[in-house]
Scaffold this motif. Structure first.
Motif, short mmCIF file in Angstrom:
data_model
loop_
_atom_site.label_atom_id
_atom_site.label_comp_id
_atom_site.label_asym_id
_atom_site.label_seq_id
_atom_site.Cartn_x
_atom_site.Cartn_y
_atom_site.Cartn_z
N VAL A 25 35.05 47.09 34.82
CA VAL A 25 34.81 47.18 36.26
C VAL A 25 35.36 45.93 36.95
CG1 VAL A 25 33.01 47.16 38.04
CG2 VAL A 25 32.82 48.73 36.10
N LEU A 26 35.09 44.76 36.40
CA LEU A 26 35.63 43.52 36.98
C LEU A 26 37.15 43.51 36.96
CD1 LEU A 26 33.19 40.79 35.65
CD2 LEU A 26 33.53 41.49 38.01
N LYS A 27 37.73 43.96 35.85
CA LYS A 27 39.19 44.01 35.72
C LYS A 27 39.79 44.90 36.80
CE LYS A 27 40.56 44.63 31.59
NZ LYS A 27 40.97 45.09 30.28
N THR A 28 39.17 46.03 37.05
CA THR A 28 39.65 46.96 38.07
C THR A 28 39.52 46.35 39.47
OG1 THR A 28 39.00 48.82 36.67
CG2 THR A 28 39.38 49.30 38.99
N MET A 29 38.40 45.70 39.73
CA MET A 29 38.19 45.06 41.03
C MET A 29 39.17 43.90 41.25
SD MET A 29 33.99 45.20 41.11
CE MET A 29 33.89 43.78 42.15
N ILE A 34 43.96 41.61 43.97
CA ILE A 34 45.24 40.92 43.88
C ILE A 34 46.39 41.79 44.36
CG2 ILE A 34 46.93 39.97 42.25
CD1 ILE A 34 44.51 38.89 40.65
N HIS A 35 46.43 43.04 43.91
CA HIS A 35 47.57 43.91 44.18
C HIS A 35 47.37 44.87 45.36
CE1 HIS A 35 49.56 42.48 40.58
NE2 HIS A 35 48.41 42.62 39.96
#
Length: 159
Positions: A25-29, A34-35
């Motif tokens: 979840v953190l990686k997706t957020m 960023i992108h």
């Protein structure tokens, strides 16, 4: 049904799953921030910040340490597996991602030059991690493992 019931009441298993889930979840957020682009694949994909592999094995290792102590074979196995997984994420898998990125750039260049390429899909570039991503995943996993065990031990079931 007792197998599934035992699994969801197992703090070691639940801590590992929660470590993975929170990291994904953190990686997706983080990727979205960023992108400025939401990509569902980030929820299950490899690579990125933080390392979900590190978070998973460190949550598992933390839970094993809490449940069985540091003197048993269970903790020793968990630590060794965690070291192997984190080392692999920073080594072979990271190099594979870098090589995929270079090959994708070469394929794009050849296509621009009019060369027909047989490769239809881009190679997956997000497969490994930088040391920072691994360490952040490890810290997240330790924290997640500790919190999960404390909640489950206090009879506050997550599920």
């Amino acid at each position: 049904m007792s197998f599934l019931n035992g699994l969801i009441r197992n703090p070691v298993f639940v801590a590992a799953v929660m470590g993975w889930f929170v990291a994904q979840v953190l990686k997706t957020m983080i990727h979205f921030l960023i992108h400025k682009e939401f990509i569902w694949e980030r929820m299950v994909g490899s690579g990125g910040m933080p390392s979900s592999h590190s978070a998973t094995v460190c949550a598992l290792t933390t839970a094993v340490g809490i449940q069985y102590g540091s003197g048993g074979f269970e903790f020793a196995i968990a630590v060794i597996v965690a070291i192997i997984v984190m080392h692999d994420a920073m080594g072979v898998r990271r190099e594979t991602g870098i090589q995929a990125q270079v090959l994708n750039e070469m394929i794009a260049l050849f296509r621009e030059m009019g060369t027909k390429m047989s490769v239809e899909d881009k190679l997956k570039e997000f497969v490994g991690h930088t040391p920072l991503q691994v360490w952040m995943g490890a810290l997240l996993g330790i924290l997640t493992g500790f919190i999960t065990c404390q909640l489950m031990i206090a009879n506050y079931h997550i599920f």
